[in-house]
Design a protein around this motif. Structure first.
Motif, PDB file in Angstrom:
ATOM      1  N   VAL A   1       4.167 116.365  78.289  1.00 51.00           N
ATOM      2  CA  VAL A   1       2.812 115.917  77.952  1.00 51.00           C
ATOM      3  C   VAL A   1       2.280 114.959  79.018  1.00 51.00           C
ATOM      4  O   VAL A   1       1.077 114.949  79.326  1.00 51.00           O
ATOM      5  N   GLY A   2       3.163 114.178  79.611  1.00 51.41           N
ATOM      6  CA  GLY A   2       2.741 113.214  80.625  1.00 51.41           C
ATOM      7  C   GLY A   2       2.089 113.864  81.824  1.00 51.41           C
ATOM      8  O   GLY A   2       1.169 113.283  82.428  1.00 51.41           O
ATOM      9  N   HIS A   3       2.539 115.065  82.177  1.00 53.25           N
ATOM     10  CA  HIS A   3       1.946 115.773  83.310  1.00 53.25           C
ATOM     11  C   HIS A   3       0.498 116.167  82.999  1.00 53.25           C
ATOM     12  O   HIS A   3      -0.378 116.081  83.868  1.00 53.25           O
ATOM     13  N   ILE A   4       0.284 116.625  81.776  1.00 48.81           N
ATOM     14  CA  ILE A   4      -1.069 117.000  81.369  1.00 48.81           C
ATOM     15  C   ILE A   4      -1.973 115.764  81.338  1.00 48.81           C
ATOM     16  O   ILE A   4      -3.113 115.799  81.825  1.00 48.81           O
ATOM     17  N   GLU A   5      -1.460 114.696  80.766  1.00 49.08           N
ATOM     18  CA  GLU A   5      -2.260 113.471  80.661  1.00 49.08           C
ATOM     19  C   GLU A   5      -2.595 112.897  82.044  1.00 49.08           C
ATOM     20  O   GLU A   5      -3.691 112.371  82.260  1.00 49.08           O
TER      21      GLU A   5
ATOM     22  N   PRO B   1     -10.079 121.323  82.354  1.00 56.38           N
ATOM     23  CA  PRO B   1      -9.023 121.921  81.526  1.00 56.38           C
ATOM     24  C   PRO B   1      -8.491 123.255  82.054  1.00 56.38           C
ATOM     25  O   PRO B   1      -7.280 123.508  81.992  1.00 56.38           O
ATOM     26  N   LEU B   2      -9.389 124.099  82.576  1.00 59.21           N
ATOM     27  CA  LEU B   2      -8.932 125.379  83.122  1.00 59.21           C
ATOM     28  C   LEU B   2      -8.063 125.174  84.361  1.00 59.21           C
ATOM     29  O   LEU B   2      -7.077 125.888  84.573  1.00 59.21           O
ATOM     30  N   ARG B   3      -8.417 124.200  85.166  1.00 62.14           N
ATOM     31  CA  ARG B   3      -7.625 123.904  86.365  1.00 62.14           C
ATOM     32  C   ARG B   3      -6.270 123.330  85.970  1.00 62.14           C
ATOM     33  O   ARG B   3      -5.247 123.651  86.588  1.00 62.14           O
ATOM     34  N   ILE B   4      -6.251 122.504  84.954  1.00 63.55           N
ATOM     35  CA  ILE B   4      -4.977 121.959  84.455  1.00 63.55           C
ATOM     36  C   ILE B   4      -4.088 123.091  83.957  1.00 63.55           C
ATOM     37  O   ILE B   4      -2.887 123.131  84.240  1.00 63.55           O
ATOM     38  N   PHE B   5      -4.708 124.025  83.238  1.00 64.66           N
ATOM     39  CA  PHE B   5      -3.941 125.151  82.693  1.00 64.66           C
ATOM     40  C   PHE B   5      -3.345 126.002  83.816  1.00 64.66           C
ATOM     41  O   PHE B   5      -2.176 126.386  83.762  1.00 64.66           O
ATOM     42  N   ALA B   6      -4.175 126.292  84.844  1.00 70.84           N
ATOM     43  CA  ALA B   6      -3.730 127.166  85.931  1.00 70.84           C
ATOM     44  C   ALA B   6      -2.765 126.482  86.889  1.00 70.84           C
ATOM     45  O   ALA B   6      -1.823 127.117  87.393  1.00 70.84           O
ATOM     46  N   ARG B   7      -2.971 125.188  87.150  1.00 72.63           N
ATOM     47  CA  ARG B   7      -2.183 124.489  88.174  1.00 72.63           C
ATOM     48  C   ARG B   7      -0.956 123.763  87.616  1.00 72.63           C
ATOM     49  O   ARG B   7      -0.006 123.499  88.358  1.00 72.63           O
TER      50      ARG B   7
ATOM     51  N   GLU C   1       4.568 125.309  85.082  1.00 66.28           N
ATOM     52  CA  GLU C   1       5.662 124.567  84.473  1.00 66.28           C
ATOM     53  C   GLU C   1       6.251 125.266  83.244  1.00 66.28           C
ATOM     54  O   GLU C   1       7.386 124.998  82.872  1.00 66.28           O
ATOM     55  N   MET C   2       5.478 126.166  82.635  1.00 67.99           N
ATOM     56  CA  MET C   2       6.019 126.847  81.457  1.00 67.99           C
ATOM     57  C   MET C   2       6.762 128.138  81.836  1.00 67.99           C
ATOM     58  O   MET C   2       7.512 128.688  81.030  1.00 67.99           O
ATOM     59  N   LEU C   3       6.550 128.630  83.062  1.00 69.04           N
ATOM     60  CA  LEU C   3       7.150 129.900  83.471  1.00 69.04           C
ATOM     61  C   LEU C   3       8.672 129.947  83.333  1.00 69.04           C
ATOM     62  O   LEU C   3       9.219 130.946  82.848  1.00 69.04           O
ATOM     63  N   PRO C   4       9.422 128.894  83.767  1.00 69.98           N
ATOM     64  CA  PRO C   4      10.876 128.979  83.619  1.00 69.98           C
ATOM     65  C   PRO C   4      11.320 129.208  82.180  1.00 69.98           C
ATOM     66  O   PRO C   4      12.303 129.917  81.933  1.00 69.98           O
ATOM     67  N   SER C   5      10.611 128.623  81.224  1.00 67.72           N
ATOM     68  CA  SER C   5      10.958 128.799  79.817  1.00 67.72           C
ATOM     69  C   SER C   5      10.476 130.141  79.272  1.00 67.72           C
ATOM     70  O   SER C   5      11.091 130.706  78.359  1.00 67.72           O
ATOM     71  N   ALA C   6       9.368 130.656  79.838  1.00 66.31           N
ATOM     72  CA  ALA C   6       8.768 131.878  79.304  1.00 66.31           C
ATOM     73  C   ALA C   6       9.401 133.155  79.838  1.00 66.31           C
ATOM     74  O   ALA C   6       9.423 134.174  79.140  1.00 66.31           O
ATOM     75  N   LEU C   7       9.923 133.129  81.063  1.00 63.73           N
ATOM     76  CA  LEU C   7      10.372 134.366  81.706  1.00 63.73           C
ATOM     77  C   LEU C   7      11.461 135.135  80.956  1.00 63.73           C
ATOM     78  O   LEU C   7      11.392 136.365  80.885  1.00 63.73           O
ATOM     79  N   PRO C   8      12.483 134.474  80.400  1.00 66.48           N
ATOM     80  CA  PRO C   8      13.481 135.259  79.650  1.00 66.48           C
ATOM     81  C   PRO C   8      12.858 136.051  78.498  1.00 66.48           C
ATOM     82  O   PRO C   8      13.185 137.224  78.288  1.00 66.48           O
ATOM     83  N   GLY C   9      11.952 135.414  77.750  1.00 65.76           N
ATOM     84  CA  GLY C   9      11.294 136.113  76.655  1.00 65.76           C
ATOM     85  C   GLY C   9      10.375 137.206  77.141  1.00 65.76           C
ATOM     86  O   GLY C   9      10.325 138.301  76.568  1.00 65.76           O
ATOM     87  N   LEU C  10       9.644 136.960  78.226  1.00 67.61           N
ATOM     88  CA  LEU C  10       8.751 137.978  78.779  1.00 67.61           C
ATOM     89  C   LEU C  10       9.534 139.163  79.339  1.00 67.61           C
ATOM     90  O   LEU C  10       9.070 140.301  79.285  1.00 67.61           O
ATOM     91  N   SER C  11      10.704 138.883  79.870  1.00 68.47           N
ATOM     92  CA  SER C  11      11.567 139.963  80.356  1.00 68.47           C
ATOM     93  C   SER C  11      11.980 140.884  79.210  1.00 68.47           C
ATOM     94  O   SER C  11      11.932 142.114  79.328  1.00 68.47           O
ATOM     95  N   ASN C  12      12.370 140.281  78.091  1.00 64.75           N
ATOM     96  CA  ASN C  12      12.741 141.086  76.924  1.00 64.75           C
ATOM     97  C   ASN C  12      11.559 141.893  76.401  1.00 64.75           C
ATOM     98  O   ASN C  12      11.717 143.049  75.982  1.00 64.75           O
TER      99      ASN C  12
END
Length: 242
Positions: A137-141, A150-156, A161-172
């Motif tokens: 949350v600190g990074h967003i703040e 907000p769109l730039r925060i989401f994209a940049r 930062e969420m990709l490492p956590s999302a990739l295993p699930g997206l792979s499945n």
């Protein structure tokens, strides 16, 4: 003159040129991959929107997204494909007729892309919602304090930062999408599974052609796993350097 398939070897039956059926299998594989890729990409877009709404939307929006993900995950994909292929066109055409427009036809390709995208979207919503929760949350703040849009925060910030956590699930989810294309055979759409069944029915070599279809699915699975591992390694290496 009828082809005597019983006298042909396995290599001849699987040849790319007729009377071999290898070309038909590869054509079916190409169509399966087209449906899977389009449905998967649509699902990721739906998932991104759904994850954002579930995390940041109001109570009504969160309830609607929760209903969507629950219903889609509860209903078998085969039922959804039958609904998309038979029921949805009739409903759309009734509405079009009421407004004086011409009827439309929805083929197996469109039905497959719609259903796979719709189903993938429900699962991707949960995968991406969980991954977004792993972003500090600190990074967003900090970004907000600098006045970033907000769109730039989401994209940049959020997405990288969420990709490492999302990739295993997206792979499945990608592997599920490739296998779900086989369900389109029930509506007569010639993807890999139906192509294998047609070849097996014509030659009476059921074991050979169903085994060949399974081998092609296995190759796609292995290649996909390798590609996603490369992506994960690159993303994780980049995350460690941040």
């Amino acid at each position: 003159m009828a082809t005597n398939y019983r006298e042909m070897s396995a290599a001849e039956l699987l040849a790319l040129e007729p009377p071999g059926w290898g070309g038909a299998l590869l054509d079916g594989l190409a169509i399966s991959l087209q449906v899977a890729v389009l449905g998967y990409l649509i699902g990721i877009l739906i998932g991104l929107g759904g994850a954002v709404l579930k995390r940041s939307g109001g109570p009504i929006t969160r309830d609607l997204m929760g209903l969507y993900t629950t219903l889609v995950r509860a209903i078998p994909e085969l039922v959804l494909i039958l609904l998309a292929y038979f029921a949805m066109p009739e409903l759309i055409n009734q509405m079009l007729s009421g407004f004086g427009f011409e009827r439309i036809e929805i083929n197996g390709f469109v039905a497959g892309v719609v259903v796979i995208g719709f189903v993938q979207g429900a699962y991707a919503t949960e995968v991406l919602r969980g991954a977004m929760g792993a972003v500090p949350v600190g990074h967003i703040e900090a970004a907000q304090s600098f006045g970033m849009h907000p769109l730039r925060i989401f994209a940049r910030i959020t997405v990288p930062e969420m990709l490492p956590s999302a990739l295993p699930g997206l792979s499945n989810l990608w592997l599920i999408a490739t296998k779900d294309t086989a369900l389109l055979a029930v509506v007569g759409f010639t993807e890999l599974t139906l192509a294998a069944r047609q070849a097996a029915g014509a030659t009476k070599q059921y074991f050979l052609f169903l085994l060949a279809a399974g081998a092609l699915y296995l190759i796609i699975t292995l290649l996909s796993g390798w590609i996603f591992r490369l992506i994960e390694n690159r993303v994780n290496r980049g995350a460690h350097h941040v």
